[in-house]
Scaffold this motif. Sequence first.
Motif, PDB file in Angstrom:
ATOM      1  N   ASP A 143       0.832  -1.211   0.000  1.00 17.39           N
ATOM      2  CA  ASP A 143       0.000   0.000   0.000  1.00 17.39           C
ATOM      3  C   ASP A 143       0.868   1.263   0.000  1.00 17.39           C
ATOM      4  O   ASP A 143       0.502   2.276  -0.588  1.00 17.39           O
ATOM      5  N   LYS A 147       0.748   4.117  -2.820  1.00 19.78           N
ATOM      6  CA  LYS A 147       0.625   5.542  -2.487  1.00 19.78           C
ATOM      7  C   LYS A 147       1.609   6.361  -3.322  1.00 19.78           C
ATOM      8  O   LYS A 147       1.289   7.462  -3.753  1.00 19.78           O
ATOM      9  N   LEU A 179      -7.184   3.878   1.900  1.00 16.83           N
ATOM     10  CA  LEU A 179      -6.730   4.485   0.645  1.00 16.83           C
ATOM     11  C   LEU A 179      -7.904   5.047  -0.152  1.00 16.83           C
ATOM     12  O   LEU A 179      -7.789   6.071  -0.821  1.00 16.83           O
ATOM     13  N   LYS A 182      -8.725   8.263   1.288  1.00 19.40           N
ATOM     14  CA  LYS A 182      -7.626   9.165   0.953  1.00 19.40           C
ATOM     15  C   LYS A 182      -7.815   9.724  -0.470  1.00 19.40           C
ATOM     16  O   LYS A 182      -7.657  10.912  -0.711  1.00 19.40           O
TER      17      LYS A 182
END
Length: 357
Positions: A143, A147, A179, A182
């Motif tokens: 992850d 990102k 995520l 996000k």
Amino acid sequence: MAEIRLENLRHSYLAQPRGEEDYALKRLSLTWQDGGAYALLGPSGCGKTTLLNLISGLLTPTEGTISFDGRDVSRATPEERNIAQVFQFPVIYDTMTVYDNLAFPLRNRGVPEAEIKARVSEIAEMLELTRTLSNRASGLTADGKQKISLGRGLVRPDVNVIMFDEPLTVIDPHLKWQLRSKLKELHLKTKRTMIYVTHDQTEALTFADQVVVMNLGEVVQAGTPIELFERPQHTFVGHFIGSPGMNVIPCEVKGGKAVFGGEAVDVGNGEAATGRGRTELGVRPEFVSIASSGIAAEVVRVSDAGRYRIVETRSHGHLVKLLLKEGETVPEGRTFLAFDKAHAQIYEDGWMAGARR
Ligand code: ATP
């Protein structure tokens, strides 16, 4: 950023397509507003990647045009279209630091180092990567790497659109929601035009203001998550979105009502129904309730789904599901159902009667 307009776009992988079945992407016209958050949602093989590749320039359309802010880019190269893409698997340089990975798309375009520093810091801050900037990317988790991919997509301020192709595929399920939120936050902060491709309804509905639902190479509905939920324009949308999906009951149309098993049910679009073709009544489980009189049914199964229970009933041979909240009494055996008229619709050959197409 740009407004993206697709006009009469159609694509076949065959050199000489003959019939409609030879087109992986059936004719479609759509406009995506500058700064919008869009999702392309549909099952495997429905044409999502084909559409994405047409927009990015990896494919040239068999027919139709693609324009960015009124400029026809249908035949422009991917570089000329100036698009950022984030793929399923992180595209990063393992041997470089996180900082250098984020800086790469800017250095490639000769942006001055001072500007790069400011931009990379801003993006790293948004993605909570600041503390890892001097680390090598190889040491990061999946992850963390994804990102960086997101960051590389966001770092250039001049791109026309950022496209995400199933970006959460390799992310652990328990980190997916982080995520996902996000990404939503990044859209709100940056106001970039974003297109998010997925087969996962939760990802599409939580990210996008407008979701384009595709099936068999065709756009079956483009709408807000609420429109897709409350007014599915095709039974496919009713099935594909929602859990459980919409109840679809074969019916006849008489006097503007949907008739099945001798029950005449009031619907929201009775006036628009012609009764031609394959006629069905569609109503989501959320809009079915237990009543003291009405549509006869029998409870056949009850399952717990956390905050509510899914009650499966059989009415005149058809399965009809409804939801009951915690604390609501589940009837045993024979009962009656009521359908919320405004949310019960007649479908003809799959399409909601009266729906604009
Ligand atoms: P997935 O989620 O599995 O990637 P998708 O929705 O992105 O699926 P596409 O990959 O666009 O769907 O495929 C749409 C149709 O076009 C499918 O029938 C597929 O078999 C076909 N297709 C895709 N790429 C090619 C190709 N290079 N040559 C021929 N047919 C193709």
